[in-house]
Design an enzyme around this catalytic site. Structure first.
Site, mmCIF file in Angstrom:
data_model
loop_
_atom_site.group_PDB
_atom_site.id
_atom_site.type_symbol
_atom_site.label_atom_id
_atom_site.label_comp_id
_atom_site.label_asym_id
_atom_site.label_seq_id
_atom_site.Cartn_x
_atom_site.Cartn_y
_atom_site.Cartn_z
ATOM 1 N N PRO A 231 0.825 -1.219 0.000
ATOM 2 C CA PRO A 231 0.000 0.000 0.000
ATOM 3 C C PRO A 231 0.851 1.257 0.000
ATOM 4 O O PRO A 231 1.857 1.353 0.715
ATOM 5 C CB PRO A 231 -0.812 -0.124 1.302
ATOM 6 C CG PRO A 231 -0.818 -1.588 1.612
ATOM 7 C CD PRO A 231 0.487 -2.123 1.116
ATOM 8 N N GLU A 452 15.083 2.885 27.891
ATOM 9 C CA GLU A 452 15.625 3.323 26.606
ATOM 10 C C GLU A 452 17.149 3.372 26.634
ATOM 11 O O GLU A 452 17.801 3.140 25.606
ATOM 12 C CB GLU A 452 15.051 4.695 26.245
ATOM 13 C CG GLU A 452 13.531 4.745 26.173
ATOM 14 C CD GLU A 452 12.966 3.724 25.204
ATOM 15 O OE1 GLU A 452 13.650 3.373 24.220
ATOM 16 O OE2 GLU A 452 11.831 3.257 25.432
ATOM 17 N N ASP A 527 8.865 -5.276 22.683
ATOM 18 C CA ASP A 527 10.195 -5.837 22.421
ATOM 19 C C ASP A 527 10.141 -7.364 22.391
ATOM 20 O O ASP A 527 10.756 -8.007 21.525
ATOM 21 C CB ASP A 527 11.179 -5.375 23.502
ATOM 22 C CG ASP A 527 11.310 -3.859 23.547
ATOM 23 O OD1 ASP A 527 11.126 -3.230 22.486
ATOM 24 O OD2 ASP A 527 11.562 -3.312 24.627
#
Length: 674
Positions: A231, A452, A527
């Site tokens: 798409p 992070e 994750d």
């Protein structure tokens, strides 16, 4: 194409720009007008014997005075629709100045017969009986109003039937619309990034312009071209470019336009569509999302007659049956080629399959340049930087990047778009908009920062990983923190070592939480899902397991086909399934242990980066490298400004977002390896 081309249906544009019939029924209005005029004539129709109305005393005075013209006979008129009689007489022209010499005197012969006879006899006058019939006027007055009402009802219901589905008897008519070349014309110059696909379809345009060039050696142009791609890669845009370049009629229709609630309507529309194409041959017919009618036969759920299969059968026959349609070329687009019927894909129907893939770095640069012409860019903006930083972006996403950058620049009151807006728009399109106003507790911010930081450190330390781009604990999209990676160049294959390191980086967030807090959150759900998917593909599809070898386990397809998957059987035994599960778990456990070992050895770096994220919220790759090498940043980013939130709305905002932490936790959609 000239406006007077006989191949074009000239009456379409004369009625409506979209080729539809005019909503005003002029024929009905003309008929109704004629009927009203006839009724008016009937109501005003008068007798040919009409004269000046006179009373009986006045008439006697005229007779006694000798003013009646004896040369013209008197008439005693009785009308068929009335019981009254009327004497019609003529006055002498020299007797008195009259506008009309004819007079009418109403009498009743039954009571005035003797008086009338004596009056006329004494003056040597006689009358002649006469019957007058005005049947036509009476009939028209009686019948025409009824006919008028019937005509109004007929044309009213006829118009309503047309408005409801283009007429009750037109279900089988094709909904294909001829593309208007005068508005929003798209050419091959507006299509970039798909050079090979554009070259293949441009042969159709060359053939239609000069067919003898290809027929000289006995070659035939493909009857159908199927454009396949993800798409947003530009399949429909490419078809519109063909329409803009080709000097032939171009019909456009969607696959869903064939599907109706009535059986047989779709097949009838297919036949009508090809009939229209035959009338305007040579022509092009574009069917968008053909998988709506071209799905594999025999894989439908349930019994009974299948309207979709009948429509597909009609399409197969029209494309290559006993009566072939010469000069009608079908162009179809789909992003689900795996569900199409094999009979539809064979040569003779769709002879050529054109793959419209994601653009490479040069294609992305060309696409950005095309869309950048439509907006005002600042001088010196290098689109090559954005092109290199957008691997895996489709043409539609790149167009959205330019549009989002223009909206950002306009909201800031800027006169032109700069590189900063383009980079922010790139991150917004892929990872979502920053949500600085989201109220997070200090504990959640700290947990997000360490999560992070774990991803970032492992990405820098490992050898076979993509370069780190940016780390932020500002909520972006559905995630509360994001670690962004951008490859240096486009990749079409991945090595085993790269995927193993990818698994280690994915485990970094969960490991960091466990090391620092001694507890874990559900923030690593994304994750874990991503790592499990990669590990299972390594084992079952890519033959990267030493124990299970280079064998494919299961029928792996990009898209799921419900009816086919429900009837499919597993191609391996239960013992093999247990080995697959054990091997997947071994790969993930190995990555988890390696991530834990590396983060424990770089515990100080983990604290440094997490504290820097808490202070500055967003760090670039250079800042992470400085912290790991020198323990401090040589060029720290500016301190973030707190979001402006009304004091009255602050409590309300906190109450609305307090439940968000339970559903979306730190790092849950971190685009590891994006």
């Amino acid at each position: 194409m000239s406006e007077n081309d006989p191949r074009m249906p000239q009456d379409n544009n004369s009625k409506d720009p979209k080729g539809n019939d005019s909503p005003v029924n002029f024929k009905g209005l003309i008929f109704i007008g004629i009927a009203c005029f006839l009724i008016f004539l009937a109501l005003n129709m008068k007798s040919s014997t009409q004269g000046k109305s006179t009373t009986w005393p006045e008439f006697k005075g005229y007779v006694n005075a000798g003013k009646i013209d004896d040369k013209k006979p008197l008439e005693l008129v009785r009308k068929q629709e009335s019981s009254e009689e009327t004497i019609i007489a003529h006055l002498k022209s020299d007797g008195i100045e009259e506008t009309s010499s004819k007079i009418e005197v109403p009498v009743n012969v039954e009571f005035q017969k003797e008086e009338l006879s004596e009056l006329l006899k004494s003056n040597d006058l006689t009358y002649t009986p006469k019957f007058e019939s005005n049947t036509m006027s009476a009939v028209m007055i009686t019948i025409l109003p009824i006919l008028l009402i019937l005509l109004i009802l007929y044309f009213f219901f006829r118009q309503q039937m047309k408005m409801a589905g283009r007429g009750a008897m037109s279900f089988g008519k094709s909904k294909a619309k001829m593309l208007n070349m005068d508005t929003k014309k798209v050419t091959f110059k507006d299509v970039a990034g798909v050079s090979e696909a554009k070259e293949e379809v441009s042969e159709l345009v060359e053939y239609l312009k000069d067919p003898k060039k290809f027929q000289r050696l006995g070659g035939q142009i493909p009857k159908g071209v199927l454009m396949v791609g993800a798409p947003g890669t530009g399949k429909t845009l490419l078809a519109r470019a063909i329409a803009g370049e080709a000097d032939v009629p171009f019909f456009s229709i969607s696959g869903s336009d064939f599907v109706e609630m009535f059986v047989g309507v779709g097949a009838s529309r297919v036949r009508d569509m090809f009939e229209q194409g035959k009338k305007h041959a040579p022509c092009l017919i574009f069917i968008d999302e053909i998988d709506a009618v071209g799905r594999h036969r025999g894989h439908g759920l349930g019994g009974g007659h299948d309207e979709r299969e009948q429509t597909l059968n009609a399409l197969l026959v029209e494309m290559d049956g006993f009566e072939t349609q010469e000069g009608v070329i079908i162009i179809a687009a789909t992003n689900r080629p795996d569900v199409l019927d094999p009979a539809l894909l064979r040569p003779g129907r769709f002879d050529r399959e054109v793959t419209v893939g994601l653009p490479d770095v040069r294609g992305r640069h060309a696409i950005l340049e095309v869309h950048a012409k439509k907006v005002k860019m600042s001088e010196g903006v290098d689109l090559e930087i954005i092109a290199r930083g957008t691997p895996g972006y489709s043409g539609a996403e790149l167009a959205n990047v330019i549009n989002e950058a223009a909206l950002m620049a306009a909201s800031k009151g800027m006169k032109a778009i700069t590189l900063s807006e383009l980079e922010e728009a790139r991150d917004k399109v892929r990872w979502g908009k920053e949500r600085r106003s989201l109220a997070l507790s200090e504990k959640e911010k700290e947990n997000t920062a360490y999560h992070e930081a774990g991803h970032a450190i492992l990405n820098v330390l490992l050898e076979h990983t993509d370069p780190l781009h940016k780390v932020t604990i500002i909520p972006r999209g559905p995630a509360l923190g994001v670690t962004m990676f951008l490859p240096e160049e486009d990749k079409y294959t991945q090595r085993k070592f790269e995927m193993l390191d990818h698994l280690v980086v994915a485990m970094g967030g969960r490991v960091a939480e466990e090391i620092v807090f001694g507890d874990v959150t559900n923030g690593a759900g994304g994750d874990i899902k991503m790592a499990t998917d990669v590990a299972r593909k390594m084992v079952c599809q890519w033959g990267m397991s030493e124990d299970l070898g280079m064998v494919e386990y299961g029928d792996h397809q990009e898209h799921k086909f419900l009816a086919r998957d429900m009837t499919a059987t597993r191609s391996y035994s239960e013992s093999t399934a247990q080995k697959i599960d054990s091997e997947v778990k071994r790969l993930i456990d190995t990555a988890y242990n390696k991530a834990r070992e590396m983060l424990l050895s770089h515990r100080e770096d983990l604290d440094l980066i997490a504290h820097a994220l808490l202070e500055y919220e967003t760090l670039d790759a250079s800042h992470i490298k400085d912290l790991m090498d020198d323990g401090e940043m040589s060029d720290p980013p500016p301190s973030p400004m707190p979001p402006e939130i009304d004091t009255e709305n602050k409590k309300l905002k906190n109450s609305e977002d307090s439940s968000l932490g339970d559903d979306i936790s730190p790092g849950e959609l971190s685009p590891v390896g994006a």
